[in-house]
Design an enzyme around this catalytic site. Structure first.
Site, PDB file in Angstrom:
ATOM      1  N   SER A  60     -14.507   0.797   6.594  1.00 25.42           N
ATOM      2  CA  SER A  60     -13.841   0.531   7.952  1.00 25.42           C
ATOM      3  C   SER A  60     -15.186   0.539   9.044  1.00 25.42           C
ATOM      4  O   SER A  60     -15.919  -0.549   8.727  1.00 25.42           O
ATOM      5  CB  SER A  60     -12.990   2.024   8.457  1.00 25.42           C
ATOM      6  OG  SER A  60     -12.626   1.604   9.672  1.00 25.42           O
TER       7      SER A  60
ATOM      8  N   HIS B 297      -5.186   1.078   4.543  1.00 28.08           N
ATOM      9  CA  HIS B 297      -6.571   1.280   5.135  1.00 28.08           C
ATOM     10  C   HIS B 297      -7.356   2.345   4.657  1.00 28.08           C
ATOM     11  O   HIS B 297      -8.589   2.146   4.056  1.00 28.08           O
ATOM     12  CB  HIS B 297      -6.471   0.990   6.432  1.00 28.08           C
ATOM     13  CG  HIS B 297      -7.891   0.994   7.181  1.00 28.08           C
ATOM     14  ND1 HIS B 297      -8.886  -0.310   7.166  1.00 28.08           N
ATOM     15  CD2 HIS B 297      -8.738   1.541   7.972  1.00 28.08           C
ATOM     16  CE1 HIS B 297      -9.907   0.114   7.616  1.00 28.08           C
ATOM     17  NE2 HIS B 297     -10.072   1.279   8.303  1.00 28.08           N
TER      18      HIS B 297
ATOM     19  N   ASP C 197      -4.333  -4.865   6.275  1.00 29.19           N
ATOM     20  CA  ASP C 197      -4.288  -3.447   5.526  1.00 29.19           C
ATOM     21  C   ASP C 197      -3.529  -2.467   6.263  1.00 29.19           C
ATOM     22  O   ASP C 197      -3.851  -1.311   5.991  1.00 29.19           O
ATOM     23  CB  ASP C 197      -5.649  -2.957   4.813  1.00 29.19           C
ATOM     24  CG  ASP C 197      -6.585  -2.740   6.141  1.00 29.19           C
ATOM     25  OD1 ASP C 197      -6.176  -2.765   7.173  1.00 29.19           O
ATOM     26  OD2 ASP C 197      -7.847  -2.479   5.763  1.00 29.19           O
TER      27      ASP C 197
END
Length: 665
Positions: free
Chosen positions: A237, A620, A567
């Site tokens: 991320s 995610h 996602d």
């Protein structure tokens, strides 16, 4: 004398037993009945506890003695299978967590935090939110002027693998990947979690904690103590752009604010960077977070239960406090969309243009709150908006502003507006709370929201107008544009280093860059806002909110939020563009032509309870439990190249979208 006393005692006893008095008998029997009632209640409780214990032990016995059907057994882990096939640990591995998932603990605090020394304020049970919410908010907020610690408060990142193995009890982040790495031979000497305070700007992690210097030293140490094998770095991320910042910092000379590693440092020490769910070009949800402390979930909750999160309810001002805290975190500004209209689209066109909504009504169950919203569909008035969507309008105020041709929209220049007049909202009537919105005049608020739409470029002007202090502080550390000339000396400043469109990858032709991310989940792309109204005595400090009453003919517009492929947090265009085009081959962003690989993982919801959050999830965070992704990471760590694990694997339209984006390469 004693025989006489014994005789009298015996006589009195005999009289009482032979001729008992009725009144005395009645008084004796009543307490017995009461005691019997009390005992029966206790007995019932004991029997109940006994039944539960017996059932529990019986279930344990059956669990350990009765064979479990194959269909109910958890699948074999990738680490176990690869270890059996002879795959062993080779390259040292560094894990770099993203925003939110890393734990934070208290080292110094206010009197209200008594008893919390070295206990987690973030990344544990979050029980302190319920016990002392305002104290918790105060300690997690940063100084609004410096972006560093407030006076008298020290909150620091938890060190080691435990920093981000679990985000909360039973909610894994890195734990599954760490366990599988251990199965092929990894341990503390060749596996490290590079934790850092994710609230700070990337430069300030070095200023306050020397996090970048510690990461440099750790990579050098692992390289030297593991047979001079290069390191595999696995960021997740926001960790992807944090490590991108590191790649530039580590080779920059010390006098210029860098790590002094020199031009060949990355080529010498790093084998590959395996980015998981990378937010390279930002996320639109950062805009809604800074604008109104909202996202799709809060918008859905508001549409289902109006007033639930408003200031009128119990006078809590929940979102106002959350917004004030998040406005003190410079890291959120790092996640604003980068590349402007060239990447994210303008008022009339966008990279996703010509692509139909890929989510059918049946698939809308992937959005849990969306599904809940559909169950109450007949109870809520819903406005219908027709496609085609104009995704380039990151924020539109009102249904008409999201549909009209750009020529019919307001041509308001936010920079020309005045923020304050004599009627500024300088106080609220529901307790003490202040935000930068309080300095805005009502006239300015109305003008900002009057038949207007904002793109990825102009939404930055909007944020500078509504939160100038936050943006001045944060934009000293981050930039969101596209470089005209990367050889311009100004791009030597650290604020450009985390933007892949304003910095170069290191001269390391043997390095590999991976973009691994999930696809097939509706992901926030743009929002339709409205002016907030307060019907009660409390006046909200947040004048804008997502219009949760707006739904489209398909799930791509739900609750005032437009969705694209991604996602669930990062759209495909942000996660995949740099590996698909920006860094593909020799470009000005990748001068040495290091290899880049795209690996997409199509989302598949869990098929049984034993799969927990899914072994093929593309979400995610859940993707770090995806067996396909885990296998790819393990093979890369064991020495395989991108070609050896299969090269690119693409399910989305990322290549077509990348072709539509025209930037200088």
């Amino acid at each position: 004398m004693s025989p006489l006393l014994r005789f009298r005692k015996l006589s009195s006893f005999s009289e009482d037993t032979i001729n008992p008095k009725p009144k005395q008998s009645a008084t004796v029997e009543k307490p017995k009945r009461r005691r019997s009632g009390r005992c029966s209640c206790v007995d019932s409780c004991c029997w109940l506890i006994g039944y539960l214990c017996t059932a529990w032990w019986l279930l344990l016995f059956l669990y350990h003695s009765v064979p479990v059907p194959a269909m109910l057994q958890a699948p074999e882990s990738p680490g176990t299978r690869l270890s059996r096939d002879g795959v062993k640990a080779f390259h040292p591995v560094i894990l770099v967590p993203g925003i939110v998932t890393g734990g934070l603990e208290l080292w110094e605090g206010r009197p209200c935090a008594e008893g919390l020394f070295r206990k987690r304020l973030w990344g544990a049970s979050f029980s302190e939110i319920l016990r002392r919410p305002l104290c918790w908010l105060e300690h997690l907020s940063l100084d609004s002027e410096t972006g560093l610690d407030p006076s008298g408060i020290r909150v620091r990142a938890v060190p080691g693998l435990v920093a981000a193995d679990y985000f909360a009890p039973c909610y894994f982040a890195w734990a599954v990947l760490i366990e599988n790495l251990a199965k092929i031979g990894y341990e503390g000497k060749n596996l490290h979690m590079a934790s850092y305070d994710w609230r700070l700007s990337f430069h300030n992690t070095e200023v306050r904690d020397q996090s970048l210097s510690r990461l440099k030293s750790k990579i050098e140490l692992m390289y030297a103590t593991n047979g001079f094998k290069k390191v595999v770095v696995v960021p997740h991320s926001m960790g992807a752009i944090y490590f991108l910042h590191f790649l530039k910092w580590v080779e920059t000379p010390l006098p210029d604010g860098g790590g002094g590693g020199g031009p060949g440092w990355c080529a010498k020490h790093i084998k590959s960077v395996v980015n998981i769910g990378p937010a390279f070009l930002g996320v639109p949800k950062a805009v809604s977070n800074l604008l109104s402390a909202e996202g799709k979930d809060i918008a859905y909750a508001r549409s289902l239960a109006p007033g639930l999160l408003d200031s009128e309810l119990l006078k809590l001002q929940t979102l106002e406090h959350l917004m004030r805290m998040s406005h003190s975190w410079d890291s959120i500004v790092s996640l604003l969309p980068k590349g402007g209209e060239a990447i994210w689209g303008d008022l009339d066109s966008h990279a996703e243009e010509g692509l139909n909504c890929i989510y059918s009504k049946r698939k809308s169950s992937q959005l849990s709150l969306s599904n809940l919203h559909k169950q109450n569909y007949s109870l809520k008035p819903v406005s219908r908006v027709k496609e085609p969507a104009k995704y380039g309008r990151i924020v539109s105020f009102g249904k008409r502003a999201s549909e009209l041709p750009s020529s019919q929209l307001s041509t308001l220049n936010v920079k020309e507006l005045s923020r304050v007049d004599g009627n500024s909202n300088d106080s609220t009537s529901c307790g003490e709370f202040w935000s930068e919105y309080n300095e805005m005049s009502r006239e300015s608020i109305v003008k900002v929201a009057e038949n207007t739409a904002y793109t990825a470029t102009t939404v930055l002007d909007l944020l500078r107008f509504i939160a100038p202090k936050m943006m001045r502080r944060a934009e000293a550390h981050f930039s969101h544009g596209i470089a005209d000339d990367l050889d311009d000396p100004k791009y030597g400043h650290y604020k450009y280093w985390s933007n892949p469109l304003e910095t170069k990858l290191p001269e390391a032709p043997e390095m590999e860059m991976y973009c691994l991310y999930g696809v097939g989940i509706p992901t926030e792309r743009s929002y339709i806002y409205k002016l907030a109204t307060s019907s009660g005595k409390c006046k909200s400090s947040i004048p804008f909110r997502i219009d949760g009453s707006l739904d489209g003919d398909d799930v791509c517009l739900k609750g005032g939020t437009r969705f694209a492929d991604g996602d669930e947090s990062v759209p495909v265009i942000s996660a995949g563009f740099m590996c698909a085009k920006g860094w593909r081959g020799k470009t000005r962003f990748n001068p040495s032509g290091m290899d880049t690989f795209l690996r997409e993982y199509k989302h598949k919801p869990p098929g049984s309870l034993l799969e927990s959050r899914g072994t093929e999830s593309g979400a995610h965070v859940d993707i770090m439990g995806n067996v396909g992704l885990i296998e790819d990471v393990l093979r890369i760590a064991a020495g395989a190249s991108g070609q050896e694990i299969g090269g690119d694997r693409i399910y989305s339209d990322v290549m077509r979208m990348s072709e539509r984006i025209s930037i200088k390469l």
